[in-house]
Design a protein around this motif. Structure first.
Motif, PDB file in Angstrom:
ATOM      1  N   LEU A 140     -42.902   8.564  -0.843  1.00  0.00           N
ATOM      2  CA  LEU A 140     -43.582   9.280  -1.931  1.00  0.00           C
ATOM      3  C   LEU A 140     -42.630   9.534  -3.108  1.00  0.00           C
ATOM      4  O   LEU A 140     -43.070   9.646  -4.259  1.00  0.00           O
ATOM      5  N   ALA A 141     -41.319   9.620  -2.792  1.00  0.00           N
ATOM      6  CA  ALA A 141     -40.353   9.879  -3.861  1.00  0.00           C
ATOM      7  C   ALA A 141     -40.376   8.780  -4.912  1.00  0.00           C
ATOM      8  O   ALA A 141     -40.089   9.029  -6.088  1.00  0.00           O
ATOM      9  N   SER A 142     -40.717   7.540  -4.513  1.00  0.00           N
ATOM     10  CA  SER A 142     -40.759   6.444  -5.488  1.00  0.00           C
ATOM     11  C   SER A 142     -41.911   6.611  -6.465  1.00  0.00           C
ATOM     12  O   SER A 142     -41.938   5.976  -7.519  1.00  0.00           O
ATOM     13  N   PHE A 143     -42.884   7.484  -6.103  1.00  0.00           N
ATOM     14  CA  PHE A 143     -44.000   7.774  -7.021  1.00  0.00           C
ATOM     15  C   PHE A 143     -43.861   9.165  -7.628  1.00  0.00           C
ATOM     16  O   PHE A 143     -44.834   9.711  -8.167  1.00  0.00           O
ATOM     17  N   ASN A 144     -42.637   9.729  -7.518  1.00  0.00           N
ATOM     18  CA  ASN A 144     -42.376  11.075  -8.037  1.00  0.00           C
ATOM     19  C   ASN A 144     -43.325  12.108  -7.433  1.00  0.00           C
ATOM     20  O   ASN A 144     -43.846  12.989  -8.131  1.00  0.00           O
TER      21      ASN A 144
END
Length: 742
Positions: free
Chosen positions: A526-530
């Protein structure tokens, strides 16, 4: 209406006892059919008129419901339920059970619902009928799964009312008697199921007359040639030993008369399937069996049984080690008798069983004696009380089992009679399956005792948990509050209760670990989608859970942690980027995606380190999803990874955490000169540097050198390097390599 049905001769008074191992000379023959009026006339011998009328009303209801239906043999279908009810009537079952037997196929095979049965008769009858009915409205992936689910439903219904299984046993008995109308393939399948499930259940409940016939019929249809060979061998033996049987019977009767003991003496041969099973289990030929013939002495009181035992041992010499006192220590199904083996006339070994008339009735009828004779009370051998204990174990196994197939596996393990009798420190006797270990004993006492056991004393001496128990031992279990089951226990436990509890615990632990690990995986993606888990659109999350048929977020995280669902795809859906297929696929090659999962070594059972390459902190690593297990971590250069390009949909980008915790197994090969004490020198050097040796194997190469293969526990690649440098300083060591297996 007067409908004819086949009689049930093998559950009449001339049938043999399974524990005695007797049978009639032939299988149940075809015979004149009973009329419905004959059935009612038989009921009048033990039921009041109003209950007989209710049974006849149930018969009419069933006949109308099955109108137009025929069996494979071409007979009207109602013949079958009436025959089943007749079998149960001969067990003196109550009228509610008989009504349920007459209607046992109504819910399954007709359009009549359970509610109508309850309204017409009673809720009790409807529950009995529903318990026997198969799960026909549910689609299953295989016949085995469908069979397991239906058996699970029946066994769980049995825990609420034992009469469910009595009806099912009577149903199976009549089906076996009429099996000739089925195809050969169906005959073998049904016979195998009968021998594996229903005959053992009948034995577990002590209904041995039914068990005998189920085994004989199953044997005849599943192994007809083997049965024919044994039957021919028996006929030759019978002809040669008729005189011996008569001599022994006469001698036993005269001995009883001389001591003024009233008793019946009966001599018979053992039944065919019992002989076959003994030949198979003990790897013996028919000519090696010495106790094909057995005799039963029935007396009035328990103390007389022991008097008769003394008379018999004076008459013939007993065989050492072959005496069993099932009166003092009853079998798990309530069976009681004295068993002894003797050297009879002409040096032929014979087996004699001594029991009371009450014991004889229980041996034949088991749990059915509760209805037939109103016997039992609080006796430790009361079949009803013993059955209740077993049913409680079934409920526990069902709670711990993951699915119906696994539950059935546990039940099969638990069905075979115990043969080891061990004592608790307070003198309580536990009957366990042969080969049972200390852990099986602990779980037999209580599930919590099994879960928390750490050690044991056998006859006051410390013993390993894997120690197999022998009859007569006294076992004391040592527990600790923080102790938990070890997965390695599954390699040696033999009882269904122990296996189910251990598996259930491990699954719960794995599920909790999977949720924690799944949360880490999803958070990383999810971090890659902020995004993070606290800021996901709740409507989007609820929609995804519904589409995936998951109950809540914990189920989703567990699925991800176990490798059943890719965190990348889940994160894409929750972020609303479902259409961004190419971006997601590109991110899996490791060049575009900046986020990697840190492996700490404390993730538990959901992170597995490949045994082929044994990765340790400091190695370059890659991971693959393994559905149901989580992820498997390999060294980057491991050949078993194959082409990562072809597996990129299963690949996970991982790296070691900055401070990994715990110890990791790795393997090294040390080539050393053959000298006395060389192994001790190498092992001492390894221990100096703080590493534990898990296993060691040696293999001599050329007479001058030996290869030693060590599995060590290290905390990093640097730790392993220090160990290898230290070993190279030993003069005898010529070469050291790290092992990678293909």
């Amino acid at each position: 209406m007067q409908t004819a049905v086949a009689p049930s001769p093998a559950v009449g008074p001339d049938s043999g006892s399974a524990d005695a191992g007797f049978s009639a000379e032939t299988l149940a023959p075809s015979a004149p059919r009973y009329l419905a009026s004959d059935f009612c006339a038989y009921l009048e011998t033990y039921l009041p008129p109003d209950q007989v009328s209710e049974c006849y009303r149930a018969y009419l209801f069933g006949a109308e419901a099955h109108e137009g239906q025929k069996r494979k043999s071409g007979e009207p279908y109602i013949y079958h339920p009436l025959a089943v009810a007749r079998i149960l009537a001969e067990m003196r079952m109550d009228y509610q059970c008989l009504i349920a037997a007459l209607l046992h196929d109504v819910i399954e095979d007709t359009l009549i619902p359970k509610e109508q049965v309850a309204a017409t008769f009673s809720e009790e009858v409807a529950e009995l009928v529903d318990g026997v009915s198969k799960l026909s409205q549910i689609a299953f992936n295989s016949r085995a799964e469908a069979q397991a689910a239906s058996l699970q439903k029946m066994l769980l219904a049995m825990t609420r009312d034992i009469r469910v299984i009595l009806i099912k046993l009577a149903d199976r008995l009549h089906n076996m008697r009429t099996l000739d109308s089925m195809s050969p393939e169906a005959c073998r399948r049904i016979s195998r199921e009968t021998l594996d499930i229903f005959a053992p259940i009948a034995n577990r409940l002590g209904i041995n007359r039914v068990r005998i016939e189920l085994e004989e019929l199953g044997f005849a249809h599943y192994w007809p040639w083997r049965r024919r060979v044994i039957q021919c061998a028996l006929q030759r033996t019978v002809g040669a030993r008729v005189e011996m049987v008569g001599t022994v019977e006469t001698a036993l009767k005269q001995a009883l008369q001389q001591e003024s003991i009233q008793g019946a003496v009966e001599g018979r041969r053992k039944h065919l399937y019992g002989i076959y099973r003994k030949m198979r289990d003990k790897s013996r030929g028919f000519s090696d069996l010495v106790d094909v013939f057995a005799f039963r002495v029935t007396v009035d009181r328990v103390d007389t049984c022991y008097r008769v035992l003394g008379l018999i041992h004076n008459l013939y010499k007993p065989v050492p080690g072959r005496f069993k006192d099932y009166i003092a220590i009853p079998k798990t199904n309530g069976y009681q008798a004295l068993h002894t083996a003797l050297v009879g006339p002409q040096g032929i070994q014979i087996e004699i069983q001594i029991r009371t008339e009450d014991m004889q009735r229980v041996a034949e009828s088991g749990i059915a004696a509760h209805w037939m004779y109103k016997a039992g009370g609080q006796s430790p051998a009361n079949p009803a009380a013993l059955a209740a204990d077993w049913l409680q174990n079934l409920l526990e196994m069902q709670r711990e089992a993951g699915n119906s197939v696994e539950f059935l596996e546990h039940v099969k393990v638990d069905l075979f009679p115990g043969e080891v009798y061990v004592f608790t420190p307070k003198g309580r006797i536990l009957n366990l399956k042969r080969g049972a270990t200390v852990v099986d004993f602990a779980y037999a006492i209580h599930s919590d005792v099994g879960n928390n056991c750490v050690a044991a004393r056998i006859d006051r001496r410390m013993a390993a948990l894997s120690t197999a128990l022998r009859s007569g031992q006294t076992v004391e279990i040592i527990t600790a509050p923080g102790a938990r089951p070890n997965p390695g226990w599954l390699n040696f436990v033999v009882t269904g209760k122990a296996r189910a509890n251990i598996r259930g615990y491990l699954k719960n632990i794995q599920q909790r670990e999977a949720q924690v690990f799944g949360q880490r995986l999803l958070t990383t993606e999810l971090a890659s989608f902020n995004l993070d888990l606290d800021h996901i659109d709740p409507i989007r999350l609820a929609t995804y859970l519904a589409d995936a048929n998951l109950r809540d977020l914990d189920d989703l995280l567990g699925d991800i942690g176990l490798g059943n669902r890719l965190a990348t795809l889940v994160a894409r859906h929750l972020a609303g980027n479902e259409s961004d297929e190419s971006a997601s696929e590109t991110s899996r090659d490791g060049d575009v995606h900046p986020h990697r999962l840190a492996i700490r070594g404390t993730e538990g059972m959901v992170v597995n380190f490949a045994r082929c390459c044994r990765p340790i902190p400091g190695d370059g690593i890659a991971a693959l999803f393994s559905p149901g297990r989580g992820i498997v971590v390999h060294r980057s250069e491991c050949r078993n990874l194959g082409s990562l390009e072809s597996k990129r949909d299963k690949r996970l980008d991982v790296e070691w955490a900055k401070d990994p915790e715990g110890e990791f197994p790795t393997e090294i090969r040390v080539e050393i000169g053959n000298r006395r004490g060389a192994l001790a020198v190498v092992a001492g050097a390894i221990a100096e540097l703080g590493s534990n040796i898990e296993t060691v194997q040696s293999r001599e190469k050329d007479g001058m050198t030996t290869d030693l293969e060590f599995q060590l526990l290290v905390n990093s690649r640097a730790h392993l390097a220090r160990i290898m440098r230290r070993l190279r300083l030993i003069p005898l060591v010529t070469r050291i390599t790290r092992i990678t297996r293909s």
